[in-house]
Write a protein that holds these residues in place. Structure first.
Motif, PDB file in Angstrom:
ATOM      1  N   GLU A 190       0.999  -1.265   0.438  1.00 37.42           N
ATOM      2  CA  GLU A 190      -0.427  -0.490  -0.142  1.00 37.42           C
ATOM      3  C   GLU A 190       0.678   1.412   0.365  1.00 37.42           C
ATOM      4  N   TRP A 191       2.049   0.985   1.030  1.00 38.67           N
ATOM      5  CA  TRP A 191       2.679   2.167   0.967  1.00 38.67           C
ATOM      6  C   TRP A 191       3.133   2.505  -0.575  1.00 38.67           C
ATOM      7  N   CYS A 192       3.825   1.492  -1.014  1.00 38.80           N
ATOM      8  CA  CYS A 192       3.846   1.490  -3.133  1.00 38.80           C
ATOM      9  C   CYS A 192       3.003   2.309  -4.095  1.00 38.80           C
ATOM     10  N   LEU A 193       1.728   1.895  -3.415  1.00 37.57           N
ATOM     11  CA  LEU A 193       1.102   2.753  -3.979  1.00 37.57           C
ATOM     12  C   LEU A 193       1.024   4.226  -3.744  1.00 37.57           C
ATOM     13  N   SER A 194       0.624   3.933  -2.723  1.00 34.62           N
ATOM     14  CA  SER A 194       0.870   5.836  -2.474  1.00 34.62           C
ATOM     15  C   SER A 194       1.648   6.426  -2.673  1.00 34.62           C
ATOM     16  N   LEU A 195       2.885   5.994  -3.240  1.00 30.76           N
ATOM     17  CA  LEU A 195       4.662   6.554  -3.153  1.00 30.76           C
ATOM     18  C   LEU A 195       3.757   7.061  -4.544  1.00 30.76           C
ATOM     19  N   GLY A 196       3.135   6.228  -5.553  1.00 28.58           N
ATOM     20  CA  GLY A 196       3.196   6.439  -7.205  1.00 28.58           C
ATOM     21  C   GLY A 196       3.011   5.291  -8.324  1.00 28.58           C
ATOM     22  N   ALA A 197       3.721   4.165  -7.341  1.00 25.07           N
ATOM     23  CA  ALA A 197       3.887   2.977  -8.226  1.00 25.07           C
ATOM     24  C   ALA A 197       1.980   3.040  -9.017  1.00 25.07           C
ATOM     25  N   HIS A 198       2.189   1.859 -10.139  1.00 29.53           N
ATOM     26  CA  HIS A 198       0.632   1.728 -11.005  1.00 29.53           C
ATOM     27  C   HIS A 198       0.207   0.139 -10.492  1.00 29.53           C
ATOM     28  N   ASP A 199       1.771  -0.129 -10.139  1.00 30.03           N
ATOM     29  CA  ASP A 199       1.317  -1.693  -9.836  1.00 30.03           C
ATOM     30  C   ASP A 199       2.386  -2.145  -8.538  1.00 30.03           C
ATOM     31  N   VAL A 200       2.010  -3.252  -8.018  1.00 25.31           N
ATOM     32  CA  VAL A 200       3.338  -3.541  -6.715  1.00 25.31           C
ATOM     33  C   VAL A 200       3.000  -5.021  -6.637  1.00 25.31           C
ATOM     34  N   VAL A 201       4.053  -5.579  -6.844  1.00 25.22           N
ATOM     35  CA  VAL A 201       3.961  -7.287  -6.918  1.00 25.22           C
ATOM     36  C   VAL A 201       4.797  -7.785  -6.032  1.00 25.22           C
ATOM     37  N   ASP A 202       5.165  -9.222  -5.287  1.00 24.84           N
ATOM     38  CA  ASP A 202       4.954  -9.590  -4.270  1.00 24.84           C
ATOM     39  C   ASP A 202       6.692 -10.501  -4.594  1.00 24.84           C
ATOM     40  N   HIS A 203       7.734  -9.436  -4.311  1.00 21.42           N
ATOM     41  CA  HIS A 203       9.450 -10.349  -4.125  1.00 21.42           C
ATOM     42  C   HIS A 203       9.261 -11.798  -4.666  1.00 21.42           C
ATOM     43  N   ALA A 204       8.712 -11.941  -2.643  1.00 21.00           N
ATOM     44  CA  ALA A 204       8.686 -13.192  -2.246  1.00 21.00           C
ATOM     45  C   ALA A 204       8.195 -14.122  -3.282  1.00 21.00           C
ATOM     46  N   GLY A 205       7.528 -14.073  -3.724  1.00 22.51           N
ATOM     47  CA  GLY A 205       6.977 -14.726  -5.423  1.00 22.51           C
ATOM     48  C   GLY A 205       7.308 -14.963  -6.435  1.00 22.51           C
ATOM     49  N   ASP A 206       6.895 -15.669  -7.197  1.00 26.11           N
ATOM     50  CA  ASP A 206       7.507 -15.857  -8.670  1.00 26.11           C
ATOM     51  C   ASP A 206       7.296 -14.871  -9.841  1.00 26.11           C
ATOM     52  N   LEU A 207       8.304 -13.815  -9.607  1.00 30.00           N
ATOM     53  CA  LEU A 207       8.081 -12.274 -10.088  1.00 30.00           C
ATOM     54  C   LEU A 207       8.161 -12.514 -12.048  1.00 30.00           C
ATOM     55  N   VAL A 208       8.803 -13.672 -12.476  1.00 28.08           N
ATOM     56  CA  VAL A 208       8.527 -13.517 -13.833  1.00 28.08           C
ATOM     57  C   VAL A 208       6.871 -14.204 -14.060  1.00 28.08           C
ATOM     58  N   ALA A 209       5.999 -14.830 -13.593  1.00 27.21           N
ATOM     59  CA  ALA A 209       5.079 -15.297 -13.456  1.00 27.21           C
ATOM     60  C   ALA A 209       4.037 -13.981 -13.479  1.00 27.21           C
ATOM     61  N   GLN A 210       3.978 -13.715 -12.155  1.00 25.24           N
ATOM     62  CA  GLN A 210       3.512 -11.949 -11.731  1.00 25.24           C
ATOM     63  C   GLN A 210       3.179 -11.611 -13.230  1.00 25.24           C
ATOM     64  N   LEU A 211       4.412 -10.388 -13.977  1.00 26.65           N
ATOM     65  CA  LEU A 211       4.965  -9.933 -14.503  1.00 26.65           C
ATOM     66  C   LEU A 211       4.486 -10.064 -16.111  1.00 26.65           C
ATOM     67  N   LYS A 212       4.381 -11.923 -16.271  1.00 23.18           N
ATOM     68  CA  LYS A 212       4.185 -12.571 -17.401  1.00 23.18           C
ATOM     69  C   LYS A 212       2.111 -12.286 -17.494  1.00 23.18           C
ATOM     70  N   ALA A 213       1.471 -12.746 -16.370  1.00 23.47           N
ATOM     71  CA  ALA A 213       0.232 -12.765 -16.176  1.00 23.47           C
ATOM     72  C   ALA A 213      -0.221 -11.078 -16.300  1.00 23.47           C
ATOM     73  N   MET A 214       0.563 -10.307 -15.766  1.00 20.79           N
ATOM     74  CA  MET A 214       0.139  -8.442 -16.103  1.00 20.79           C
ATOM     75  C   MET A 214       0.515  -7.872 -17.823  1.00 20.79           C
ATOM     76  N   GLN A 215       1.266  -9.071 -18.418  1.00 18.88           N
ATOM     77  CA  GLN A 215       1.885  -8.935 -19.517  1.00 18.88           C
ATOM     78  C   GLN A 215       2.414  -7.488 -20.097  1.00 18.88           C
ATOM     79  N   VAL A 216       3.120  -7.743 -19.299  1.00 13.93           N
ATOM     80  CA  VAL A 216       4.160  -6.511 -19.004  1.00 13.93           C
ATOM     81  C   VAL A 216       6.141  -6.808 -19.488  1.00 13.93           C
ATOM     82  N   THR A 217       6.394  -6.162 -19.980  1.00 10.62           N
ATOM     83  CA  THR A 217       7.630  -6.952 -20.351  1.00 10.62           C
ATOM     84  C   THR A 217       8.884  -5.619 -20.296  1.00 10.62           C
ATOM     85  N   PRO A 218       9.463  -4.970 -18.769  1.00  8.90           N
ATOM     86  CA  PRO A 218       9.745  -3.983 -18.235  1.00  8.90           C
ATOM     87  C   PRO A 218      10.958  -3.525 -18.867  1.00  8.90           C
ATOM     88  N   ARG A 219      11.011  -2.456 -19.892  1.00 11.10           N
ATOM     89  CA  ARG A 219      12.144  -2.189 -20.392  1.00 11.10           C
ATOM     90  C   ARG A 219      13.843  -1.955 -19.749  1.00 11.10           C
TER      91      ARG A 219
END
Length: 187
Positions: A129-158
């Motif tokens: 919630e803090w990251c969102l309040s600072l302006g992040a568009h989205d927040v994913v859980d770094h304790a989980g599978d980052l690849v799966a989470q971003l692929k589910a969002m259909q995001v490929t960060p540059r």
């Protein structure tokens, strides 16, 4: 050796060649390894590296900013070479460790100065919630599978900025970053 790094305080006196600051000015600055630390009761500092403390910040808040802000700025704009005023074209920045000191500043800088889609990582509900309040568009859980989470969002960060746990997240960062993208890390 005197410990301590960043500082905020009130100018007590200035030298004869000082022209930028006066006694009574509220200031803050980043420490350096080549001078005594800021845990000393008085500091002798070149006024050219001192900034006026923002009135909206307490001394403790101001003292928490210099090194974290400099690190975030340099990673985003010098190392990752993100263009200031980059257009809002869907290009994404992943900040691993968004709730930490450097990550939280990086979120704010990226949102204010670029059009990037800012994706931060955080693992607890309150830090998410803090990251969102600072302006992040989205927040994913770094304790989980980052690849799966971003692929589910259909995001490929540059851009990927890893502020901590790089060893644990290196494979994911390398897999996630867009072709010809950039990764910066600190630890």
């Amino acid at each position: 050796k005197v410990l301590g790094f960043d500082a905020a305080g009130v100018v007590r006196a200035t030298g004869p060649e000082a022209s930028l600051l006066r006694a009574g000015d509220e200031v803050y600055y980043a420490g350096a390894i080549d001078r005594p630390g800021t845990n000393a009761p008085l500091h002798l500092v070149d006024e050219r590296i001192v900034g006026r403390k923002p009135k909206s910040l307490s001394f403790a808040e101001a003292a928490a900013l210099p090194l974290t802000a400099i690190t975030a700025w340099e990673a985003l704009f010098d190392r990752l070479q993100i263009a200031r005023n980059a257009p809002a074209d869907g290009t994404a920045l992943l900040i691993i460790g968004g709730a930490g000191g450097v990550g939280s500043i990086a979120i704010q800088l990226a949102r204010r100065l670029t059009g990037l889609r800012v994706i931060a990582t955080a693992s607890r509900p309150e830090t998410r919630e803090w990251c969102l309040s600072l302006g992040a568009h989205d927040v994913v859980d770094h304790a989980g599978d980052l690849v799966a989470q971003l692929k589910a969002m259909q995001v490929t960060p540059r851009y990927v900025f890893s502020t901590n746990t790089t060893e644990r997240n290196w494979k994911a960062a390398a897999e996630l970053v867009a072709p010809q993208g950039r990764i910066a890390l600190i630890e």
